[in-house]
Design a protein around this motif. Structure first.
Motif, PDB file in Angstrom:
ATOM      1  N   TYR A  97      21.902  53.915   1.945  1.00 14.26           N
ATOM      2  CA  TYR A  97      21.979  55.351   2.228  1.00 14.26           C
ATOM      3  C   TYR A  97      21.019  56.111   1.325  1.00 14.26           C
ATOM      4  O   TYR A  97      20.905  55.817   0.145  1.00 14.26           O
ATOM      5  CB  TYR A  97      23.382  55.900   1.915  1.00 14.26           C
ATOM      6  CG  TYR A  97      24.461  55.443   2.841  1.00 14.26           C
ATOM      7  CD1 TYR A  97      24.719  56.128   4.012  1.00 14.26           C
ATOM      8  CD2 TYR A  97      25.254  54.361   2.512  1.00 14.26           C
ATOM      9  CE1 TYR A  97      25.738  55.713   4.849  1.00 14.26           C
ATOM     10  CE2 TYR A  97      26.258  53.943   3.344  1.00 14.26           C
ATOM     11  CZ  TYR A  97      26.505  54.617   4.509  1.00 14.26           C
ATOM     12  OH  TYR A  97      27.511  54.211   5.347  1.00 14.26           O
ATOM     13  N   LEU A  98      20.399  57.117   1.913  1.00  9.97           N
ATOM     14  CA  LEU A  98      19.629  58.101   1.148  1.00  9.97           C
ATOM     15  C   LEU A  98      20.114  59.467   1.611  1.00  9.97           C
ATOM     16  O   LEU A  98      20.266  59.713   2.810  1.00  9.97           O
ATOM     17  CB  LEU A  98      18.129  58.004   1.432  1.00  9.97           C
ATOM     18  CG  LEU A  98      17.355  56.855   0.825  1.00  9.97           C
ATOM     19  CD1 LEU A  98      15.920  56.863   1.335  1.00  9.97           C
ATOM     20  CD2 LEU A  98      17.365  56.933  -0.675  1.00  9.97           C
ATOM     21  N   LYS A  99      20.344  60.350   0.651  1.00 11.97           N
ATOM     22  CA  LYS A  99      20.807  61.699   0.998  1.00 11.97           C
ATOM     23  C   LYS A  99      20.031  62.690   0.144  1.00 11.97           C
ATOM     24  O   LYS A  99      19.930  62.535  -1.076  1.00 11.97           O
ATOM     25  CB  LYS A  99      22.303  61.815   0.733  1.00 11.97           C
ATOM     26  CG  LYS A  99      22.916  63.097   1.225  1.00 11.97           C
ATOM     27  CD  LYS A  99      24.426  63.077   1.041  1.00 11.97           C
ATOM     28  CE  LYS A  99      25.045  64.332   1.588  1.00 11.97           C
ATOM     29  NZ  LYS A  99      26.508  64.321   1.445  1.00 11.97           N
ATOM     30  N   GLU A 105      20.651  62.789   5.755  1.00 13.50           N
ATOM     31  CA  GLU A 105      20.958  61.422   5.375  1.00 13.50           C
ATOM     32  C   GLU A 105      20.093  60.435   6.131  1.00 13.50           C
ATOM     33  O   GLU A 105      19.744  60.649   7.286  1.00 13.50           O
ATOM     34  CB  GLU A 105      22.426  61.137   5.741  1.00 13.50           C
ATOM     35  CG  GLU A 105      23.263  60.710   4.586  1.00 13.50           C
ATOM     36  CD  GLU A 105      24.704  60.474   5.019  1.00 13.50           C
ATOM     37  OE1 GLU A 105      24.926  59.638   5.924  1.00 13.50           O
ATOM     38  OE2 GLU A 105      25.576  61.122   4.452  1.00 13.50           O
ATOM     39  N   PHE A 106      19.739  59.345   5.425  1.00 13.90           N
ATOM     40  CA  PHE A 106      19.103  58.201   6.065  1.00 13.90           C
ATOM     41  C   PHE A 106      20.017  57.017   5.791  1.00 13.90           C
ATOM     42  O   PHE A 106      20.411  56.769   4.653  1.00 13.90           O
ATOM     43  CB  PHE A 106      17.712  57.940   5.486  1.00 13.90           C
ATOM     44  CG  PHE A 106      17.121  56.629   5.913  1.00 13.90           C
ATOM     45  CD1 PHE A 106      16.580  56.485   7.176  1.00 13.90           C
ATOM     46  CD2 PHE A 106      17.122  55.538   5.054  1.00 13.90           C
ATOM     47  CE1 PHE A 106      16.040  55.271   7.568  1.00 13.90           C
ATOM     48  CE2 PHE A 106      16.579  54.331   5.446  1.00 13.90           C
ATOM     49  CZ  PHE A 106      16.039  54.194   6.705  1.00 13.90           C
ATOM     50  N   LEU A 113      15.341  45.235   5.298  1.00 14.09           N
ATOM     51  CA  LEU A 113      14.866  46.471   4.692  1.00 14.09           C
ATOM     52  C   LEU A 113      15.563  46.715   3.353  1.00 14.09           C
ATOM     53  O   LEU A 113      14.926  47.085   2.365  1.00 14.09           O
ATOM     54  CB  LEU A 113      15.096  47.661   5.629  1.00 14.09           C
ATOM     55  CG  LEU A 113      14.598  49.011   5.130  1.00 14.09           C
ATOM     56  CD1 LEU A 113      13.095  48.965   4.862  1.00 14.09           C
ATOM     57  CD2 LEU A 113      14.928  50.098   6.132  1.00 14.09           C
ATOM     58  N   THR A 114      16.860  46.470   3.312  1.00 10.14           N
ATOM     59  CA  THR A 114      17.616  46.627   2.066  1.00 10.14           C
ATOM     60  C   THR A 114      17.078  45.681   0.994  1.00 10.14           C
ATOM     61  O   THR A 114      16.922  46.067  -0.170  1.00 10.14           O
ATOM     62  CB  THR A 114      19.117  46.361   2.295  1.00 10.14           C
ATOM     63  OG1 THR A 114      19.566  47.176   3.364  1.00 10.14           O
ATOM     64  CG2 THR A 114      19.932  46.633   1.060  1.00 10.14           C
ATOM     65  N   HIS A 115      16.778  44.458   1.384  1.00 10.34           N
ATOM     66  CA  HIS A 115      16.220  43.466   0.465  1.00 10.34           C
ATOM     67  C   HIS A 115      14.868  43.941  -0.078  1.00 10.34           C
ATOM     68  O   HIS A 115      14.612  43.871  -1.294  1.00 10.34           O
ATOM     69  CB  HIS A 115      16.084  42.117   1.184  1.00 10.34           C
ATOM     70  CG  HIS A 115      15.536  41.026   0.338  1.00 10.34           C
ATOM     71  ND1 HIS A 115      16.223  40.474  -0.710  1.00 10.34           N
ATOM     72  CD2 HIS A 115      14.337  40.382   0.381  1.00 10.34           C
ATOM     73  CE1 HIS A 115      15.484  39.540  -1.277  1.00 10.34           C
ATOM     74  NE2 HIS A 115      14.338  39.467  -0.627  1.00 10.34           N
ATOM     75  N   LEU A 116      13.995  44.437   0.792  1.00  9.62           N
ATOM     76  CA  LEU A 116      12.688  44.926   0.355  1.00  9.62           C
ATOM     77  C   LEU A 116      12.819  46.107  -0.606  1.00  9.62           C
ATOM     78  O   LEU A 116      12.122  46.176  -1.625  1.00  9.62           O
ATOM     79  CB  LEU A 116      11.843  45.349   1.558  1.00  9.62           C
ATOM     80  CG  LEU A 116      11.284  44.230   2.424  1.00  9.62           C
ATOM     81  CD1 LEU A 116      10.653  44.802   3.691  1.00  9.62           C
ATOM     82  CD2 LEU A 116      10.251  43.437   1.645  1.00  9.62           C
ATOM     83  N   ILE A 117      13.692  47.031  -0.274  1.00 12.33           N
ATOM     84  CA  ILE A 117      13.871  48.221  -1.118  1.00 12.33           C
ATOM     85  C   ILE A 117      14.417  47.842  -2.490  1.00 12.33           C
ATOM     86  O   ILE A 117      13.914  48.312  -3.516  1.00 12.33           O
ATOM     87  CB  ILE A 117      14.795  49.242  -0.420  1.00 12.33           C
ATOM     88  CG1 ILE A 117      14.077  49.825   0.800  1.00 12.33           C
ATOM     89  CG2 ILE A 117      15.208  50.357  -1.384  1.00 12.33           C
ATOM     90  CD1 ILE A 117      14.958  50.656   1.703  1.00 12.33           C
TER      91      ILE A 117
END
Length: 141
Positions: A97-99, A105-106, A113-117
């Motif tokens: 999550y990004l807020k 919110e994203f 994607l979570t792994h890369l981030i």
């Protein structure tokens, strides 16, 4: 220094006057010869050690800066520990999550994607931690 007459071997001689010393010194300087006679007073001044004056306010400010750097390192270390404990396997469900400040919110559940981030975040945090540790090692009160 006043001129004085001195008897030596039965003849009167004039002692060298201050004016004559200054004239000789100026003449030597004019032709480029270094002239720096060391007097007793000058040698005493050079022999004295100059002790640095310690300003308590500056020292306290430096100490506070050192504490701030140590706290930054501790926070980075805690964040890295939490990221390393994080599980984002294919079978487990994970979300990212990004807020922002406007409430937008994203959200993603894509584990790749979570792994890369998280990997990029780890690298960034480890780099910053090394920079802070270098500053702490080189820090002088």
């Amino acid at each position: 220094m006043a001129t004085a007459t001195v008897k030596q071997n039965g003849t009167a001689k004039k002692a060298t006057s201050t004016k004559k010393i200054v004239q000789n010194k100026l003449a030597k300087e004019a032709i480029g010869e270094p002239t720096s006679p060391i007097t007793k007073e000058a040698s005493k001044i050079t022999q004295l050690e100059v002790k640095p004056i310690i300003n308590l306010d500056e020292r306290m400010q430096k100490f506070e800066k050192l504490k701030g750097l140590a706290q930054q390192r501790e926070r980075l270390n805690n964040t890295l520990t939490e990221l390393n404990r994080f599980k984002y396997n294919q079978s487990d469900s994970s979300s990212f999550y990004l807020k922002d400040s406007h409430g937008l919110e994203f959200k993603t559940t894509n584990s790749n994607l979570t792994h890369l981030i998280t990997n990029h975040l780890k690298i960034t945090l480890e780099t910053r931690k090394k920079e802070i540790e270098k500053q702490l090692i080189l820090f002088q009160l």
